[in-house]
Design a protein around this motif. Structure first.
Motif, PDB file in Angstrom:
ATOM      1  N   ASP A 227      -9.128 -71.889 -37.658  1.00 49.77           N
ATOM      2  CA  ASP A 227     -10.379 -72.220 -36.156  1.00 49.77           C
ATOM      3  C   ASP A 227     -11.788 -71.845 -36.887  1.00 49.77           C
ATOM      4  OD1 ASP A 227     -11.272 -72.521 -34.109  1.00 49.77           O
ATOM      5  OD2 ASP A 227      -9.716 -71.367 -32.766  1.00 49.77           O
ATOM      6  N   GLU A 268      -9.829 -76.688 -36.480  1.00 47.17           N
ATOM      7  CA  GLU A 268     -10.004 -76.593 -34.974  1.00 47.17           C
ATOM      8  C   GLU A 268     -12.115 -76.254 -34.967  1.00 47.17           C
ATOM      9  OE1 GLU A 268      -7.406 -74.252 -32.374  1.00 47.17           O
ATOM     10  OE2 GLU A 268      -9.210 -74.226 -31.093  1.00 47.17           O
ATOM     11  N   ASP A 295     -10.989 -77.363 -29.775  1.00 52.81           N
ATOM     12  CA  ASP A 295     -11.214 -76.779 -28.423  1.00 52.81           C
ATOM     13  C   ASP A 295     -12.008 -76.025 -27.702  1.00 52.81           C
ATOM     14  OD1 ASP A 295     -10.592 -74.513 -27.339  1.00 52.81           O
ATOM     15  OD2 ASP A 295     -10.369 -72.803 -29.170  1.00 52.81           O
TER      16      ASP A 295
HETATM   17 ZN    ZN Z   1      -9.921 -71.730 -30.289  1.00 52.53          ZN
END
Ligand code: ZN
Ligand code: PGA
Length: 393
Positions: A227, A268, A295
């Protein structure tokens, strides 16, 4: 029929206050708590300070909920939305809303004598998602650690979620061993990942080494992901890393190289939260072999997900109920993603409680992964619940 609703201030995993709701119906009981983010997206529903939000809700919101049918989730959530009246739930607070909405679903499930995953998912649910967890982290979750927020692992070759949960824990332990060998003894970030003072490439190499060792030991495939939480790196013109500034073009090329070098299956927020076009360039380049997940880009919001679908920005959507504030909205986000062939990943926040609701939602909604860390009380609460759910189905 809802008879009583109790709101209280409780602690979260960062030691901050958050909201917990107890809901009592004629024959059911539901309890849920709101989590909170540190690298929150600017388009998320808005949280209100806990004390004032609880006072306000007790006076102006709860009386209107008494007498509603907890079994009608859509109507309950509609009531929350119409009493609030704002698009971002800023009047009642998204923290109040999400705790109420989830507690309502749990009360309805309990009145039906069912677990939440079964009540929401129906009779044909037969598998749980696999756990996706971070073993090294930095960014907004730790001081002086990696630029990339999360180095994630997921045992894609495990035979079931239980084996996968233990594989992640074994990788986390192995990473510690390798870090100590590098002379990088270290603490943990907000989500329980190791937070050493190392550069991102060292983190990749360390996780890769740990994954290889545990894959061999357990004889299963374990894959890597990240991420980037790129909005936290963006400074209006560049992505700012300790050792480099990257333009959007550079960033897309860099992430593409990482996907190939480390066989990443999950990335992400590789780009900032407004860059739908950059996302689609990257998805076009590597989307055949890697999930590109939004996200902060999507914030579990159907309008933003639709914007991404229109130009192929991503092939996966991160789902955080508290980003959008109600279970109905969360469900609609999942449905929209699945209808358009995208995968969904149900996610914790960096500030969590021992609430286990997301393990149920991830199973009920058919998410591919449950992203909830690897160790730590508030993380293992959800992982252990996943093991229990798997045992039942
Ligand atoms: Zn995230
Ligand atoms: P947050 O981060 O909960 O601190 O916003 C988690 C994530 O970015 O996935």
């Amino acid at each position: 029929i809802i008879q009583a609703v109790q709101l209280r201030k409780i602690l979260d995993s960062r030691g901050n206050p958050t909201v917990e709701v107890d809901m009592v119906t004629e024959s059911g009981f539901g309890r849920a708590a709101a989590p909170s983010g540190a690298s929150t997206g600017v388009y998320e529903a808005k949280v209100r300070p806990v004390d004032e939000a609880i006072d306000d809700a007790e006076q102006n919101l709860i009386p209107a909920l008494i007498g509603l049918d907890a079994g009608d989730q859509a109507e309950f959530d509609q009531q929350l939305r119409s009493i609030d009246g704002t698009p971002d739930l800023s009047k009642i607070g998204a923290n109040i809303a999400v705790a109420l909405s989830l507690a309502n679903a749990k009360a309805a499930a309990s009145a039906n004598g069912m677990d939440l995953y079964r009540y929401l998912g129906g009779a044909f649910i037969k598998e749980t998602p696999f756990p996706l967890g971070n073993v090294i982290g930095g960014g907004a979750h730790a001081v002086d650690a990696t630029d990339i927020q999360e180095f994630l692992v997921v045992p894609t070759g495990a035979s079931d979620a239980e084996e996968a949960v233990f594989a992640n824990a074994a990788v986390h332990r192995k990473v510690k061993e390798l870090l100590i060998a590098l002379g990088k003894g270290c603490g943990k970030g907000d989500e329980g990942a190791w937070a050493p003072h190392i550069d991102d490439i060292t983190a990749f190499e360390t996780v890769h080494q740990a994954v290889t060792a545990i894959s061999d030991e357990m004889n299963i495939t374990i894959s890597m992901g990240i991420d980037v939480a790129a909005s936290e790196l963006w400074n209006d013109t560049h992505y700012h890393y300790k050792d480099a500034d990257r333009t959007t073009e550079d960033q897309i090329a860099y992430i593409g190289e990482l996907v190939d070098r480390y066989s990443l299956i999950y990335v992400e927020d590789p780009l900032r939260e407004d860059d739908f076009e950059g996302f689609s360039d990257l998805t076009e380049a590597v989307g055949d072999r890697c999930l590109i997940c939004g996200d902060d880009l999507f914030v579990t919001n159907t309008e933003r997900i639709m914007q991404g679908i229109d130009i192929g920005s991503a092939n996966a959507v991160l789902i955080k109920p508290n980003q959008v504030g109600t279970l109905t909205d969360t469900y609609e986000a999942v449905q929209m993603a699945h209808t358009h062939g995208m995968d969904t990943v149900m996610s914790h926040r960096s500030g969590e409680t021992t609430d286990t609701t997301i393990a149920h939602l991830a199973t009920a909604f058919g998410c591919i992964f449950l992203k909830t860390g690897v160790v730590g009380g508030e993380r293992i609460a959800k992982l252990n619940e996943l093991i229990r759910i798997e045992e039942q189905i």
